[in-house]
Design an enzyme around this catalytic site. Structure first.
Site, PDB file in Angstrom:
ATOM      1  N   GLY A  14      40.599  52.548   9.383  1.00  0.00           N
ATOM      2  CA  GLY A  14      40.930  52.978   8.033  1.00  0.00           C
ATOM      3  C   GLY A  14      40.718  51.844   7.056  1.00  0.00           C
ATOM      4  O   GLY A  14      41.625  51.428   6.340  1.00  0.00           O
ATOM      5  N   THR A  15      39.496  51.339   7.027  1.00  0.00           N
ATOM      6  CA  THR A  15      39.164  50.146   6.228  1.00  0.00           C
ATOM      7  C   THR A  15      39.559  50.286   4.761  1.00  0.00           C
ATOM      8  O   THR A  15      40.046  49.334   4.145  1.00  0.00           O
ATOM      9  CB  THR A  15      37.644  49.886   6.323  1.00  0.00           C
ATOM     10  OG1 THR A  15      37.289  49.953   7.708  1.00  0.00           O
ATOM     11  CG2 THR A  15      37.274  48.530   5.769  1.00  0.00           C
ATOM     12  N   ARG A  16      39.384  51.487   4.222  1.00  0.00           N
ATOM     13  CA  ARG A  16      39.625  51.677   2.791  1.00  0.00           C
ATOM     14  C   ARG A  16      41.109  51.601   2.402  1.00  0.00           C
ATOM     15  O   ARG A  16      41.435  51.560   1.224  1.00  0.00           O
ATOM     16  CB  ARG A  16      39.035  53.020   2.327  1.00  0.00           C
ATOM     17  CG  ARG A  16      37.538  52.957   2.122  1.00  0.00           C
ATOM     18  CD  ARG A  16      36.973  54.312   1.751  1.00  0.00           C
ATOM     19  NE  ARG A  16      36.873  55.194   2.908  1.00  0.00           N
ATOM     20  CZ  ARG A  16      36.672  56.509   2.837  1.00  0.00           C
ATOM     21  NH1 ARG A  16      36.583  57.096   1.658  1.00  0.00           N
ATOM     22  NH2 ARG A  16      36.587  57.242   3.929  1.00  0.00           N
ATOM     23  N   MET A  17      42.007  51.576   3.415  1.00  0.00           N
ATOM     24  CA  MET A  17      43.436  51.422   3.100  1.00  0.00           C
ATOM     25  C   MET A  17      43.737  50.000   2.635  1.00  0.00           C
ATOM     26  O   MET A  17      44.794  49.723   2.073  1.00  0.00           O
ATOM     27  CB  MET A  17      44.302  51.731   4.329  1.00  0.00           C
ATOM     28  CG  MET A  17      44.280  53.160   4.798  1.00  0.00           C
ATOM     29  SD  MET A  17      44.838  54.343   3.573  1.00  0.00           S
ATOM     30  CE  MET A  17      46.604  54.060   3.565  1.00  0.00           C
TER      31      MET A  17
END
Ligand code: UD1
Ligand code: MG
Length: 253
Positions: A14-17
């Site tokens: 969940g890189t965009r978190m």
């Protein structure tokens, strides 16, 4: 009804978190995202639940409040089809398999029950949950023929201009007849724009066998909305609080 098992995909980071924690352990009202998916699966009748974990899986295991779920490890995130394949032993040979994502906390048992009823009543081998949305950018698209029959689910990055015009999106959630899912999982290949093993490719494989594949479309996409960044986490929290308040009001009546 035949037995229902659920596989919940939660191996990604969940890189965009923009957080060191795995995405699915972020919380809303004190409960982590994946717990919401587990509760929906249980509520829909899943007798056994398996989580596919990967990134910092020890933290995922510790964070969930439902302790009676099983875990399988997907060491490398090679795609949604590969993730389900990691759970092949759990699937068994018969009954039905519900596939969910750990980052869609707004899914409800009611919607999943309707999906399953539709699946059984239509005699489908697989039914994908879809929804009509205003902006389908980034999602897999459901493609239908002129008569409205399901043709395939194609990823945004692999779609033609004409296919991108479809506003019906693949939610990532499905009910499969387990036996056919197992067979199709062995046949998918990473020959696509992302070099991944796509779970939606199993739909094409099953359809080409002459079996019935369909998408069950929701008019309102709220239930299938995923959480990819902090803004979407906040938006999902608003919906969950509204639902909790609505239930309290209903109980008072
Ligand atoms: C997926 C679907 C797309 C759909 C969208 C809905 C595929 C190929 N595409 O795309 O059709 O419109 O969801 O949100 O299935 N995961 C693993 N292991 C992996 C890959 C993914 O556990 O190897 C988990 C992720 O942690 C995540 C979920 O599966 O929770 C979805 O993965 P992601 O790569 O984000 O799929 P999308 O590209 O969004
Ligand atoms: Mg992706």
């Amino acid at each position: 009804m035949s037995q229902l098992k659920a596989v919940i995909l939660a191996a990604g980071k969940g890189t965009r978190m923009k957080s060191d924690l795995p995405k699915v352990v972020h919380t809303i009202e004190g409960k982590c995202l994946v717990d919401y998916a587990i509760e929906a699966a249980e509520g829909a009748g899943a007798g056994e639940i398996c989580l596919v974990v990967g990134y910092k899986y020890e933290i995922v295991r510790e964070s969930i409040s439902h302790k009676d779920v099983k875990f399988v490890l997907q060491e490398q995130q090679l795609g949604t089809g590969h993730a389900v394949r990691c759970a092949k032993e759990f699937l068994g040979e018969e009954g039905q398999t519900l596939i969910l994502f750990g980052d869609t906390p707004l899914i409800t048992a009611e919607t999943l029950k309707k999906l399953r009823e539709h699946h059984i009543a239509s005699g489908n081998t697989v039914t994908v949950l879809s929804a009509m949305v205003e902006d389908p950018t980034g999602y897999g698209r459901i493609i239908r023929d002129a008569d409205g029959n399901f043709v395939k689910s194609v990823e945004h990055k692999d779609a033609t201009e004409a296919e991108l015009a479809s506003h019906e999106i693949n939610s990532g959630m499905y009910i499969f007849d387990t036996k056919e899912l197992r067979e199709a999982l062995d046949l998918i290949l990473p020959n696509n724009a992302q070099g991944e093993y796509y779970l939606p490719d199993t739909l094409t494989i099953i359809k080409e066998k002459g079996l019935k594949v369909d998408a069950y479309a929701l008019d309102d996409p709220e239930d299938i909305t995923g959480v990819n960044d902090q803004e979407q986490l906040a938006a999902a929290a608003v919906v969950i609080r509204r639902r909790i308040a609505g239930n309290k009001a209903k109980n008072r009546r």
